[in-house]
Design a protein around this motif. Structure first.
Motif, PDB file in Angstrom:
ATOM      1  N   ALA A  36      36.148  44.048  31.357  1.00 50.67           N
ATOM      2  CA  ALA A  36      36.338  43.369  32.636  1.00 50.67           C
ATOM      3  C   ALA A  36      35.424  42.151  32.679  1.00 50.67           C
ATOM      4  CB  ALA A  36      36.022  44.308  33.796  1.00 50.67           C
ATOM      5  N   VAL A  37      35.955  41.033  33.176  1.00 48.79           N
ATOM      6  CA  VAL A  37      35.184  39.792  33.275  1.00 48.79           C
ATOM      7  C   VAL A  37      35.301  39.269  34.702  1.00 48.79           C
ATOM      8  CG1 VAL A  37      34.835  37.477  32.350  1.00 48.79           C
ATOM      9  CG2 VAL A  37      35.743  39.272  30.861  1.00 48.79           C
ATOM     10  N   PRO A  38      34.175  39.027  35.385  1.00 49.78           N
ATOM     11  CA  PRO A  38      34.246  38.523  36.763  1.00 49.78           C
ATOM     12  C   PRO A  38      34.715  37.077  36.802  1.00 49.78           C
ATOM     13  CG  PRO A  38      31.979  38.547  36.002  1.00 49.78           C
ATOM     14  CD  PRO A  38      32.787  39.213  34.931  1.00 49.78           C
ATOM     15  N   ALA A  39      35.195  36.651  37.945  1.00 50.26           N
ATOM     16  CA  ALA A  39      35.650  35.270  38.122  1.00 50.26           C
ATOM     17  C   ALA A  39      34.554  34.294  37.728  1.00 50.26           C
ATOM     18  CB  ALA A  39      36.063  35.038  39.575  1.00 50.26           C
ATOM     19  N   GLY A  40      34.909  33.304  36.908  1.00 51.81           N
ATOM     20  CA  GLY A  40      33.949  32.312  36.454  1.00 51.81           C
ATOM     21  C   GLY A  40      33.181  32.721  35.215  1.00 51.81           C
ATOM     22  N   GLY A  41      33.340  33.977  34.781  1.00 56.08           N
ATOM     23  CA  GLY A  41      32.613  34.461  33.609  1.00 56.08           C
ATOM     24  C   GLY A  41      33.233  34.002  32.300  1.00 56.08           C
ATOM     25  N   ASP A  42      32.415  33.946  31.277  1.00 59.89           N
ATOM     26  CA  ASP A  42      32.895  33.578  29.943  1.00 59.89           C
ATOM     27  C   ASP A  42      33.663  34.740  29.325  1.00 59.89           C
ATOM     28  OD1 ASP A  42      31.856  30.976  29.852  1.00 59.89           O
ATOM     29  OD2 ASP A  42      29.876  31.705  29.233  1.00 59.89           O
ATOM     30  N   VAL A  43      34.879  34.470  28.907  1.00 57.58           N
ATOM     31  CA  VAL A  43      35.674  35.443  28.163  1.00 57.58           C
ATOM     32  C   VAL A  43      35.420  35.265  26.673  1.00 57.58           C
ATOM     33  CG1 VAL A  43      38.012  36.239  27.672  1.00 57.58           C
ATOM     34  CG2 VAL A  43      37.429  35.446  29.966  1.00 57.58           C
ATOM     35  N   LEU A  44      35.404  34.003  26.253  1.00 55.64           N
ATOM     36  CA  LEU A  44      35.062  33.620  24.890  1.00 55.64           C
ATOM     37  C   LEU A  44      34.247  32.338  24.957  1.00 55.64           C
ATOM     38  CD1 LEU A  44      38.484  34.066  23.036  1.00 55.64           C
ATOM     39  CD2 LEU A  44      36.452  35.485  22.698  1.00 55.64           C
ATOM     40  N   ARG A  45      33.424  32.110  23.945  1.00 59.76           N
ATOM     41  CA  ARG A  45      32.680  30.865  23.862  1.00 59.76           C
ATOM     42  C   ARG A  45      33.013  30.171  22.546  1.00 59.76           C
ATOM     43  NH1 ARG A  45      26.521  32.246  25.999  1.00 59.76           N
ATOM     44  NH2 ARG A  45      27.110  32.904  28.122  1.00 59.76           N
ATOM     45  N   GLN A  65      38.146  23.416  26.593  1.00 63.25           N
ATOM     46  CA  GLN A  65      37.459  22.685  25.532  1.00 63.25           C
ATOM     47  C   GLN A  65      36.539  21.654  26.189  1.00 63.25           C
ATOM     48  OE1 GLN A  65      39.979  20.789  22.559  1.00 63.25           O
ATOM     49  NE2 GLN A  65      38.475  21.380  21.010  1.00 63.25           N
ATOM     50  N   ASP A  66      35.261  21.708  25.858  1.00 68.85           N
ATOM     51  CA  ASP A  66      34.279  20.751  26.373  1.00 68.85           C
ATOM     52  C   ASP A  66      33.915  19.773  25.272  1.00 68.85           C
ATOM     53  OD1 ASP A  66      34.062  21.986  28.913  1.00 68.85           O
ATOM     54  OD2 ASP A  66      32.724  23.510  28.072  1.00 68.85           O
ATOM     55  N   ASP A  67      33.911  18.479  25.618  1.00 69.72           N
ATOM     56  CA  ASP A  67      33.536  17.507  24.598  1.00 69.72           C
ATOM     57  C   ASP A  67      32.021  17.336  24.535  1.00 69.72           C
ATOM     58  OD1 ASP A  67      32.722  15.801  26.653  1.00 69.72           O
ATOM     59  OD2 ASP A  67      34.504  14.531  26.551  1.00 69.72           O
ATOM     60  N   GLY A  92      42.866  31.915  10.269  1.00 73.98           N
ATOM     61  CA  GLY A  92      41.697  32.302   9.483  1.00 73.98           C
ATOM     62  C   GLY A  92      40.460  31.486   9.816  1.00 73.98           C
ATOM     63  N   ALA A  93      40.421  30.898  11.019  1.00 70.89           N
ATOM     64  CA  ALA A  93      39.254  30.111  11.423  1.00 70.89           C
ATOM     65  C   ALA A  93      38.017  31.003  11.476  1.00 70.89           C
ATOM     66  CB  ALA A  93      39.497  29.469  12.796  1.00 70.89           C
ATOM     67  N   ALA A  94      36.908  30.471  10.965  1.00 75.95           N
ATOM     68  CA  ALA A  94      35.671  31.245  10.976  1.00 75.95           C
ATOM     69  C   ALA A  94      35.111  31.368  12.387  1.00 75.95           C
ATOM     70  CB  ALA A  94      34.641  30.590  10.056  1.00 75.95           C
ATOM     71  N   ALA A  95      35.297  30.315  13.189  1.00 71.18           N
ATOM     72  CA  ALA A  95      34.767  30.307  14.553  1.00 71.18           C
ATOM     73  C   ALA A  95      35.739  29.592  15.475  1.00 71.18           C
ATOM     74  CB  ALA A  95      33.401  29.624  14.591  1.00 71.18           C
ATOM     75  N   LEU A  96      35.682  29.926  16.735  1.00 67.95           N
ATOM     76  CA  LEU A  96      36.575  29.327  17.728  1.00 67.95           C
ATOM     77  C   LEU A  96      36.128  27.913  18.083  1.00 67.95           C
ATOM     78  CD1 LEU A  96      36.953  32.348  20.167  1.00 67.95           C
ATOM     79  CD2 LEU A  96      38.744  31.424  18.691  1.00 67.95           C
ATOM     80  N   PRO A  97      37.046  26.939  18.085  1.00 71.66           N
ATOM     81  CA  PRO A  97      36.707  25.584  18.519  1.00 71.66           C
ATOM     82  C   PRO A  97      36.830  25.417  20.036  1.00 71.66           C
ATOM     83  CG  PRO A  97      38.944  25.606  17.694  1.00 71.66           C
ATOM     84  CD  PRO A  97      38.415  27.013  17.529  1.00 71.66           C
ATOM     85  N   VAL A  98      37.313  26.440  20.721  1.00 69.97           N
ATOM     86  CA  VAL A  98      37.500  26.403  22.166  1.00 69.97           C
ATOM     87  C   VAL A  98      36.843  27.623  22.793  1.00 69.97           C
ATOM     88  CG1 VAL A  98      39.675  25.136  21.995  1.00 69.97           C
ATOM     89  CG2 VAL A  98      39.709  27.638  22.030  1.00 69.97           C
ATOM     90  N   GLY A  99      36.715  27.595  24.109  1.00 73.93           N
ATOM     91  CA  GLY A  99      36.216  28.737  24.841  1.00 73.93           C
ATOM     92  C   GLY A  99      37.273  29.239  25.813  1.00 73.93           C
ATOM     93  N   ALA A 100      36.941  30.255  26.579  1.00 72.85           N
ATOM     94  CA  ALA A 100      37.859  30.780  27.592  1.00 72.85           C
ATOM     95  C   ALA A 100      37.034  31.332  28.743  1.00 72.85           C
ATOM     96  CB  ALA A 100      38.756  31.866  27.009  1.00 72.85           C
ATOM     97  N   VAL A 101      37.493  31.073  29.969  1.00 75.36           N
ATOM     98  CA  VAL A 101      36.804  31.568  31.158  1.00 75.36           C
ATOM     99  C   VAL A 101      37.797  32.309  32.046  1.00 75.36           C
ATOM    100  CG1 VAL A 101      35.080  29.730  31.147  1.00 75.36           C
ATOM    101  CG2 VAL A 101      37.196  29.416  32.439  1.00 75.36           C
ATOM    102  N   ALA A 102      37.282  33.215  32.858  1.00 77.44           N
ATOM    103  CA  ALA A 102      38.124  33.957  33.800  1.00 77.44           C
ATOM    104  C   ALA A 102      38.286  33.130  35.067  1.00 77.44           C
ATOM    105  CB  ALA A 102      37.493  35.307  34.119  1.00 77.44           C
ATOM    106  N   ALA A 103      39.534  32.774  35.407  1.00 78.71           N
ATOM    107  CA  ALA A 103      39.794  32.015  36.625  1.00 78.71           C
ATOM    108  C   ALA A 103      39.708  32.908  37.856  1.00 78.71           C
ATOM    109  CB  ALA A 103      41.167  31.357  36.546  1.00 78.71           C
TER     110      ALA A 103
END
Length: 222
Positions: A36-45, A65-67, A92-103
């Motif tokens: 469970a992720v609260p509103a505004g919380g990071d789902v992925l970084r 995606q933040d520049d 097969g990306a080693a790391a995520l180039p984007v993040g995700a947040v809970a709206a």
């Protein structure tokens, strides 16, 4: 899991054609876990390992995606039954180039992508269906990316707004529809200035091109 969670899973494209009674065993094969992720919380970084696939059970997740200068762009909005992170895991990306947040307050089901693509030792019949479904999901995401490229290729804020709203009307099959964004989020999705966008929305309404109440829009006939 709640009854509604099983209903969401049953309606998800990933589990299309899988009998609801087989879902508990399938989730066991996939080592699925729920958070469970609260509103505004990071789902992925950005920078997190890219081996997991997220499936939204409740709430809404925005892929962002933040520049370098801290400007935020919303890449996609993902609702119940939909997936995120699968393209990077598949590549097969080693790391995520984007993040995700809970709206909003959200519940996420996490699946190890490797266990989707490789059949388990039990050789479950429904596992083959899962692989087929994942290929369809990836093809669908590729089409969505093409539409996003078309949207961002529009030169003006007005053109971007009309292109986006027209696409949402077609997707909803109705002239009246709701969008999953606040005004700032819509500006981030369209990669435009919020103030300029709000000014253009008001102008389009005065011209009779659109009507709206918060995030509910109507495109008049003609």
């Amino acid at each position: 899991m709640k009854k509604t969670d099983w209903e969401i899973l049953g309606s998800s494209p990933l589990f299309d054609g899988v009998d609801e009674t087989d879902l508990p065993a399938l989730l066991g094969c996939l080592s699925a876990r729920q958070t469970a992720v609260p509103a505004g919380g990071d789902v992925l970084r950005a920078g997190d390992p890219a081996g997991r696939v997220g499936l939204v059970l409740t709430g809404q997740v925005q892929v962002i995606q933040d520049d370098f200068y801290g400007n935020r762009s919303i890449v996609a909005s993902v609702g119940p039954g939909q997936l995120f992170g699968e393209a990077f895991a598949c590549a097969g990306a080693a790391a995520l180039p984007v993040g995700a947040v809970a709206a909003g307050d959200s519940e996420i089901l996490w699946i190890d992508y490797r266990k989707i693509l490789s059949t388990c030792e039990k050789r479950c019949a429904f596992h083959h269906r899962l692989i087929y479904n994942m290929l369809r999901v990836l093809a669908g995401k590729n089409m969505q990316l093409s539409r996003k490229v078309e949207l961002l290729s529009k030169r003006t804020t007005r053109e971007k707004l009309l292109c986006y709203l027209g696409g949402e009307a077609r997707r909803a099959g109705s002239r009246s529809f709701s969008i999953p964004f606040s005004r700032q989020e819509l500006a981030d999705f369209l990669s435009v200035d919020r103030s300029a966008m709000c000014h253009e929305l008001s102008k389009l309404r005065r011209e009779g091109r659109i009507d709206f109440q918060k995030n509910r829009f109507t495109l008049p006939l003609g």
